[in-house]
Scaffold this motif. Sequence first.
Motif, PDB file in Angstrom:
ATOM      1  N   GLU A   1      -7.651  -0.481   0.434  1.00  0.00           N
ATOM      2  CA  GLU A   1      -6.205  -0.409   0.238  1.00  0.00           C
ATOM      3  C   GLU A   1      -5.516  -1.638   0.841  1.00  0.00           C
ATOM      4  O   GLU A   1      -4.567  -2.170   0.273  1.00  0.00           O
ATOM      5  N   THR A   2      -5.995  -2.093   1.980  1.00  0.00           N
ATOM      6  CA  THR A   2      -5.435  -3.289   2.612  1.00  0.00           C
ATOM      7  C   THR A   2      -5.611  -4.502   1.706  1.00  0.00           C
ATOM      8  O   THR A   2      -4.666  -5.268   1.483  1.00  0.00           O
ATOM      9  N   VAL A   3      -6.802  -4.675   1.160  1.00  0.00           N
ATOM     10  CA  VAL A   3      -7.063  -5.799   0.251  1.00  0.00           C
ATOM     11  C   VAL A   3      -6.156  -5.687  -0.973  1.00  0.00           C
ATOM     12  O   VAL A   3      -5.533  -6.665  -1.394  1.00  0.00           O
ATOM     13  N   ARG A   4      -6.040  -4.479  -1.554  1.00  0.00           N
ATOM     14  CA  ARG A   4      -5.197  -4.287  -2.734  1.00  0.00           C
ATOM     15  C   ARG A   4      -3.737  -4.647  -2.442  1.00  0.00           C
ATOM     16  O   ARG A   4      -3.081  -5.337  -3.218  1.00  0.00           O
ATOM     17  N   LEU A   5      -3.246  -4.191  -1.313  1.00  0.00           N
ATOM     18  CA  LEU A   5      -1.853  -4.424  -0.952  1.00  0.00           C
ATOM     19  C   LEU A   5      -1.566  -5.911  -0.782  1.00  0.00           C
ATOM     20  O   LEU A   5      -0.608  -6.441  -1.364  1.00  0.00           O
ATOM     21  N   PHE A   6      -2.389  -6.607  -0.024  1.00  0.00           N
ATOM     22  CA  PHE A   6      -2.139  -8.024   0.222  1.00  0.00           C
ATOM     23  C   PHE A   6      -2.435  -8.870  -1.015  1.00  0.00           C
ATOM     24  O   PHE A   6      -1.730  -9.834  -1.288  1.00  0.00           O
ATOM     25  N   HIS A   7      -3.450  -8.518  -1.777  1.00  0.00           N
ATOM     26  CA  HIS A   7      -3.771  -9.277  -2.983  1.00  0.00           C
ATOM     27  C   HIS A   7      -2.676  -9.111  -4.041  1.00  0.00           C
ATOM     28  O   HIS A   7      -2.416 -10.029  -4.819  1.00  0.00           O
ATOM     29  N   GLY A   8      -2.021  -7.973  -4.050  1.00  0.00           N
ATOM     30  CA  GLY A   8      -0.971  -7.718  -5.023  1.00  0.00           C
ATOM     31  C   GLY A   8       0.398  -8.233  -4.622  1.00  0.00           C
ATOM     32  O   GLY A   8       1.335  -8.192  -5.416  1.00  0.00           O
ATOM     33  N   ALA A   9       0.523  -8.731  -3.412  1.00  0.00           N
ATOM     34  CA  ALA A   9       1.839  -9.150  -2.905  1.00  0.00           C
ATOM     35  C   ALA A   9       2.266 -10.499  -3.485  1.00  0.00           C
ATOM     36  O   ALA A   9       1.462 -11.418  -3.620  1.00  0.00           O
ATOM     37  N   ASP A  10       3.548 -10.588  -3.818  1.00  0.00           N
ATOM     38  CA  ASP A  10       4.135 -11.882  -4.163  1.00  0.00           C
ATOM     39  C   ASP A  10       4.625 -12.580  -2.901  1.00  0.00           C
ATOM     40  O   ASP A  10       4.655 -13.800  -2.839  1.00  0.00           O
ATOM     41  N   PHE A  11       5.038 -11.770  -1.913  1.00  0.00           N
ATOM     42  CA  PHE A  11       5.489 -12.258  -0.622  1.00  0.00           C
ATOM     43  C   PHE A  11       4.950 -11.346   0.458  1.00  0.00           C
ATOM     44  O   PHE A  11       4.831 -10.144   0.245  1.00  0.00           O
ATOM     45  N   VAL A  12       4.662 -11.917   1.613  1.00  0.00           N
ATOM     46  CA  VAL A  12       4.314 -11.138   2.798  1.00  0.00           C
ATOM     47  C   VAL A  12       5.299 -11.561   3.880  1.00  0.00           C
ATOM     48  O   VAL A  12       5.382 -12.741   4.223  1.00  0.00           O
ATOM     49  N   VAL A  13       6.046 -10.599   4.374  1.00  0.00           N
ATOM     50  CA  VAL A  13       6.994 -10.832   5.458  1.00  0.00           C
ATOM     51  C   VAL A  13       6.486 -10.011   6.626  1.00  0.00           C
ATOM     52  O   VAL A  13       6.335  -8.790   6.501  1.00  0.00           O
ATOM     53  N   GLY A  14       6.187 -10.672   7.735  1.00  0.00           N
ATOM     54  CA  GLY A  14       5.627  -9.917   8.834  1.00  0.00           C
ATOM     55  C   GLY A  14       5.970 -10.469  10.195  1.00  0.00           C
ATOM     56  O   GLY A  14       6.159 -11.668  10.367  1.00  0.00           O
TER      57      GLY A  14
ATOM     58  N   HIS B   1       4.838 -11.168  14.016  1.00  0.00           N
ATOM     59  CA  HIS B   1       3.592 -11.598  14.656  1.00  0.00           C
ATOM     60  C   HIS B   1       2.745 -10.405  15.069  1.00  0.00           C
ATOM     61  O   HIS B   1       3.225  -9.465  15.691  1.00  0.00           O
ATOM     62  N   GLY B   2       1.489 -10.452  14.677  1.00  0.00           N
ATOM     63  CA  GLY B   2       0.544  -9.406  15.049  1.00  0.00           C
ATOM     64  C   GLY B   2      -0.733  -9.550  14.238  1.00  0.00           C
ATOM     65  O   GLY B   2      -0.819 -10.354  13.303  1.00  0.00           O
ATOM     66  N   SER B   3      -1.726  -8.762  14.579  1.00  0.00           N
ATOM     67  CA  SER B   3      -3.036  -8.895  13.947  1.00  0.00           C
ATOM     68  C   SER B   3      -3.017  -8.587  12.458  1.00  0.00           C
ATOM     69  O   SER B   3      -3.851  -9.097  11.711  1.00  0.00           O
ATOM     70  N   GLY B   4      -2.076  -7.779  11.999  1.00  0.00           N
ATOM     71  CA  GLY B   4      -1.990  -7.468  10.576  1.00  0.00           C
ATOM     72  C   GLY B   4      -1.752  -8.686   9.710  1.00  0.00           C
ATOM     73  O   GLY B   4      -2.111  -8.708   8.526  1.00  0.00           O
ATOM     74  N   GLN B   5      -1.163  -9.727  10.286  1.00  0.00           N
ATOM     75  CA  GLN B   5      -0.905 -10.955   9.534  1.00  0.00           C
ATOM     76  C   GLN B   5      -2.198 -11.640   9.090  1.00  0.00           C
ATOM     77  O   GLN B   5      -2.193 -12.409   8.145  1.00  0.00           O
ATOM     78  N   ALA B   6      -3.308 -11.363   9.760  1.00  0.00           N
ATOM     79  CA  ALA B   6      -4.582 -11.976   9.365  1.00  0.00           C
ATOM     80  C   ALA B   6      -5.003 -11.549   7.968  1.00  0.00           C
ATOM     81  O   ALA B   6      -5.805 -12.232   7.324  1.00  0.00           O
ATOM     82  N   ASN B   7      -4.437 -10.457   7.470  1.00  0.00           N
ATOM     83  CA  ASN B   7      -4.785  -9.981   6.132  1.00  0.00           C
ATOM     84  C   ASN B   7      -4.294 -10.903   5.022  1.00  0.00           C
ATOM     85  O   ASN B   7      -4.628 -10.689   3.856  1.00  0.00           O
ATOM     86  N   GLN B   8      -3.558 -11.933   5.378  1.00  0.00           N
ATOM     87  CA  GLN B   8      -3.132 -12.885   4.352  1.00  0.00           C
ATOM     88  C   GLN B   8      -4.321 -13.574   3.689  1.00  0.00           C
ATOM     89  O   GLN B   8      -4.170 -14.141   2.613  1.00  0.00           O
ATOM     90  N   VAL B   9      -5.505 -13.484   4.282  1.00  0.00           N
ATOM     91  CA  VAL B   9      -6.696 -14.061   3.642  1.00  0.00           C
ATOM     92  C   VAL B   9      -6.965 -13.380   2.301  1.00  0.00           C
ATOM     93  O   VAL B   9      -7.674 -13.942   1.465  1.00  0.00           O
ATOM     94  N   PHE B  10      -6.401 -12.202   2.063  1.00  0.00           N
ATOM     95  CA  PHE B  10      -6.597 -11.493   0.799  1.00  0.00           C
ATOM     96  C   PHE B  10      -5.515 -11.817  -0.231  1.00  0.00           C
ATOM     97  O   PHE B  10      -5.586 -11.329  -1.364  1.00  0.00           O
ATOM     98  N   CYS B  11      -4.524 -12.620   0.136  1.00  0.00           N
ATOM     99  CA  CYS B  11      -3.431 -12.944  -0.777  1.00  0.00           C
ATOM    100  C   CYS B  11      -3.901 -13.872  -1.902  1.00  0.00           C
ATOM    101  O   CYS B  11      -4.798 -14.695  -1.714  1.00  0.00           O
ATOM    102  N   ARG B  12      -3.237 -13.729  -3.045  1.00  0.00           N
ATOM    103  CA  ARG B  12      -3.485 -14.630  -4.165  1.00  0.00           C
ATOM    104  C   ARG B  12      -2.882 -15.997  -3.861  1.00  0.00           C
ATOM    105  O   ARG B  12      -1.924 -16.096  -3.080  1.00  0.00           O
ATOM    106  N   PRO B  13      -3.385 -17.051  -4.500  1.00  0.00           N
ATOM    107  CA  PRO B  13      -2.741 -18.365  -4.352  1.00  0.00           C
ATOM    108  C   PRO B  13      -1.269 -18.260  -4.755  1.00  0.00           C
ATOM    109  O   PRO B  13      -0.927 -17.580  -5.728  1.00  0.00           O
ATOM    110  N   GLY B  14      -0.412 -18.906  -3.996  1.00  0.00           N
ATOM    111  CA  GLY B  14       1.013 -18.906  -4.289  1.00  0.00           C
ATOM    112  C   GLY B  14       1.807 -17.808  -3.611  1.00  0.00           C
ATOM    113  O   GLY B  14       3.033 -17.803  -3.687  1.00  0.00           O
ATOM    114  N   THR B  15       1.138 -16.869  -2.955  1.00  0.00           N
ATOM    115  CA  THR B  15       1.854 -15.813  -2.244  1.00  0.00           C
ATOM    116  C   THR B  15       2.667 -16.431  -1.119  1.00  0.00           C
ATOM    117  O   THR B  15       2.135 -17.184  -0.311  1.00  0.00           O
TER     118      THR B  15
END
Length: 137
Positions: free
Chosen positions: A46-59, A61-75
């Motif tokens: 679910e974490t991978v799906r959420l971050f991979h599907g995001a157009d933007f990630v607003v967060g 500071h915290g460990s959850g930000q490391a999940n940006q490795v699952f974002c698509r190019p251009g996120t």
Amino acid sequence: ATATTRRVANEDELFEAFRRVLAPLPGPPWRLEVFSDEPPAPSAAETVRLFHGADFVVGLHGSGQANQVFCRPGTGIVDINLPEPHSQYTAHNSYALGLPYRLVMMRGIALHQAVNVTVPVEDVEAALRSLLAGGAR
């Protein structure tokens, strides 16, 4: 959220700013999803799906930000960061991954262990508008 530190005290105001920026844009309606530590925690899939599907990630500071490795190019990444030297990881990761990045610096001291923080909503809104103007979506 059930976080023990860095709970966003003005979360409702922040979400209203997102709606204000995104609602008038053409195209399909935007959907806001929250990645939270509130039980039950999301599964790895679910974490991978959420971050991979995001157009933007607003967060914040915290460990959850490391999940940006699952974002698509251009996120687009809006990093609400702490004025502390150790808190630059999201910037490093964003640049290494080639993701459009905007920094919103918090104001204050000892925020890393603060129970509640107030996010500078106007700065977050400006960062999101900047990403949109730069072609992120």
